[in-house]
Design a protein around this motif. Sequence first.
Motif, mmCIF file in Angstrom:
data_model
loop_
_atom_site.group_PDB
_atom_site.id
_atom_site.type_symbol
_atom_site.label_atom_id
_atom_site.label_comp_id
_atom_site.label_asym_id
_atom_site.label_seq_id
_atom_site.Cartn_x
_atom_site.Cartn_y
_atom_site.Cartn_z
ATOM 1 N N UNK A 291 0.490 -1.321 0.392
ATOM 2 C CA UNK A 291 0.186 0.140 0.259
ATOM 3 C C UNK A 291 0.527 1.528 -0.218
ATOM 4 N N UNK A 292 0.661 2.312 -0.941
ATOM 5 C CA UNK A 292 1.295 3.712 -0.843
ATOM 6 C C UNK A 292 0.682 4.921 -0.941
ATOM 7 N N UNK A 293 0.996 5.214 -0.131
ATOM 8 C CA UNK A 293 0.067 6.887 -0.594
ATOM 9 C C UNK A 293 0.872 7.803 -2.152
ATOM 10 N N UNK A 294 -0.218 8.468 -2.395
ATOM 11 C CA UNK A 294 -0.049 9.131 -3.878
ATOM 12 C C UNK A 294 -0.970 10.507 -3.715
ATOM 13 N N UNK A 295 -0.371 12.008 -3.702
ATOM 14 C CA UNK A 295 -1.127 12.495 -3.565
ATOM 15 C C UNK A 295 -2.684 12.372 -2.175
ATOM 16 N N UNK A 296 -2.368 11.809 -1.426
ATOM 17 C CA UNK A 296 -2.785 11.881 -0.148
ATOM 18 C C UNK A 296 -4.320 10.761 -0.544
ATOM 19 N N UNK A 297 -3.849 9.727 -1.643
ATOM 20 C CA UNK A 297 -5.216 9.087 -2.089
ATOM 21 C C UNK A 297 -3.818 7.380 -1.624
ATOM 22 N N UNK B 295 -2.847 3.531 -2.475
ATOM 23 C CA UNK B 295 -3.223 3.016 -3.768
ATOM 24 C C UNK B 295 -2.147 1.804 -3.766
ATOM 25 N N UNK B 296 -2.305 0.561 -4.809
ATOM 26 C CA UNK B 296 -1.783 -1.021 -4.051
ATOM 27 C C UNK B 296 -0.740 -0.687 -5.346
ATOM 28 N N UNK B 297 0.446 -1.083 -5.138
ATOM 29 C CA UNK B 297 1.470 -0.234 -5.541
ATOM 30 C C UNK B 297 2.514 -1.716 -6.045
ATOM 31 N N UNK B 298 3.343 -2.409 -6.459
ATOM 32 C CA UNK B 298 3.903 -3.470 -6.993
ATOM 33 C C UNK B 298 5.453 -3.707 -6.912
ATOM 34 N N UNK B 299 5.652 -3.815 -6.269
ATOM 35 C CA UNK B 299 7.067 -4.020 -5.632
ATOM 36 C C UNK B 299 7.637 -4.643 -6.554
ATOM 37 N N UNK B 300 8.940 -4.196 -7.623
ATOM 38 C CA UNK B 300 9.406 -6.047 -8.493
ATOM 39 C C UNK B 300 10.505 -6.624 -7.213
ATOM 40 N N UNK B 301 10.282 -8.487 -7.454
ATOM 41 C CA UNK B 301 11.243 -9.047 -6.918
ATOM 42 C C UNK B 301 12.677 -9.015 -8.140
ATOM 43 N N UNK B 302 13.721 -10.209 -7.534
ATOM 44 C CA UNK B 302 14.821 -9.917 -8.170
ATOM 45 C C UNK B 302 15.205 -9.886 -10.034
ATOM 46 N N UNK B 303 13.864 -11.502 -10.039
ATOM 47 C CA UNK B 303 13.597 -12.238 -11.352
ATOM 48 C C UNK B 303 13.166 -11.213 -11.778
ATOM 49 N N UNK B 304 12.403 -9.985 -12.116
ATOM 50 C CA UNK B 304 11.356 -9.022 -12.919
ATOM 51 C C UNK B 304 12.407 -7.887 -13.326
ATOM 52 N N UNK B 305 13.181 -7.944 -11.980
ATOM 53 C CA UNK B 305 13.656 -6.937 -12.060
ATOM 54 C C UNK B 305 15.081 -6.695 -13.301
ATOM 55 N N UNK B 306 15.519 -8.171 -13.522
ATOM 56 C CA UNK B 306 16.668 -8.476 -13.713
ATOM 57 C C UNK B 306 15.658 -8.557 -14.711
ATOM 58 N N UNK B 307 14.190 -8.902 -15.764
ATOM 59 C CA UNK B 307 14.187 -8.911 -16.982
ATOM 60 C C UNK B 307 14.471 -7.792 -17.658
ATOM 61 N N UNK B 308 13.682 -6.803 -16.298
ATOM 62 C CA UNK B 308 13.322 -5.267 -16.752
ATOM 63 C C UNK B 308 14.678 -4.931 -17.348
ATOM 64 N N UNK B 309 15.817 -4.629 -16.523
ATOM 65 C CA UNK B 309 17.158 -4.002 -16.984
ATOM 66 C C UNK B 309 17.694 -4.866 -17.988
ATOM 67 N N UNK B 310 17.517 -5.649 -17.783
ATOM 68 C CA UNK B 310 18.441 -5.775 -18.756
ATOM 69 C C UNK B 310 19.863 -6.993 -18.682
ATOM 70 N N UNK B 311 19.685 -7.415 -17.310
ATOM 71 C CA UNK B 311 20.616 -8.195 -16.696
ATOM 72 C C UNK B 311 20.755 -9.247 -16.230
#
Length: 290
Positions: A99-105, A107-123
Motif C-alpha cells: 500500500x502506498x500513498x500518492x497525493x493523499x490517496x 493505492x496498491x503498488x507492486x514492488x518488483x523482485x529480483x527476477x522481474x528486476x533483472x528482466x526489466x533492466x536486462x541484466x
Amino acid sequence: MNEYSLPDQINQLLTSNRRQTEHFTELVRKGNYMPETPDVLIDAITALSMGKNVLLKGPTGSGKTKFAETLSYLFNQPMFSVNSSVDLDAESLLGFKTLEYKDGQQQIDFVPGPVINAMNYGTFLYIDEINMAKPETLPLINGVLDYRRTLTNPFTNEIVSANEGFGVIAAINEGYVGTVPLNEALKNRFVVIEVSYIQGEQLKQLIHNSTKLSDKTLIDLFVKLSEDLIFAVSQGKIAEDAASIRALLDACDLSALIPPKRAIQRAITDKLDEAREREFVASIAETLFR
C-alpha cells in the motif's frame, strides 16, 4: 533469445589461442575467480553469449558465487540475486504488492523482485543453491528460462518480457543437506559447468589478488593446507565446509594480522560441527604452521 554484445576483451579471448594463459590470467584477475582451467570460464562465457542459461555445479565453497560475480564483471553486466531456500516463494522471486500513498490517496503498488528486476533492466539473474527451493516454486519461472524469456506476473496479470542482455546463472550443491534433485524439465533449461575446488597456482594467485596476505611462504602453506583439506573431504574424513575456498581466503586475510593457526581456527575449524573434524583440521594446521 537474447545474445550479448561481448566486450572486445572477451571476443579476443574466445578467438585467441587458448594456450595464452598469461592473457587469460590478466583478463580475469580483477574478477577474483581463477578456474582450474581456462576452458571452464571460456565455456561459461560462450554459453551466456549465445543466450543460454548456465548452471554452476560443484561442492560447497568451491567458488560458484565468485565465478558468477566474475562473469558479471567480464560482461560488464550487473546482477540481481536470489538466495534459494525452502521458504522461497513467488513473492521472493517476483515481488509483492504494498500500500502506498500518492497525493493523499491510498493505492496498491507492486514492488518488483529480483527476477522481474533483472528482466526489466536486462541484466544477469543469479539463483544460488537452486536445488534448495521447493519443487513447486521454480516452475513459476520456467518461461523465463526457455526461449520465451517471459512470464505472467501473478500479482498484476502483466506479461513481462526480458529486455536485451538478460541472462540466468544458477548454482547447485548436489547431495547437500536440504537439497532436492532438479527435475529434468528444469535441468534441461541449463548448460552445466562443473566447478572444482581451485588449487595450486590458481589458488595462489587468488590468495594474492583477493586477500591482504602477502607473505609468499605463508601463501604456499595455505595452498598446501587447502590441498590437504580437499583430500580429506574426498576420503570422507571431514565435511565439505572444511575445504571451502571462501573460508580459506578468510583465514588468509586474518593471517595478515594474527597468527595463522588462530586465523584457521576462527575461519575454518570452529565452523565445523563435529569435534573429530575440528581436531583433524587443527592437527593439519599444527603440522604446517609450526
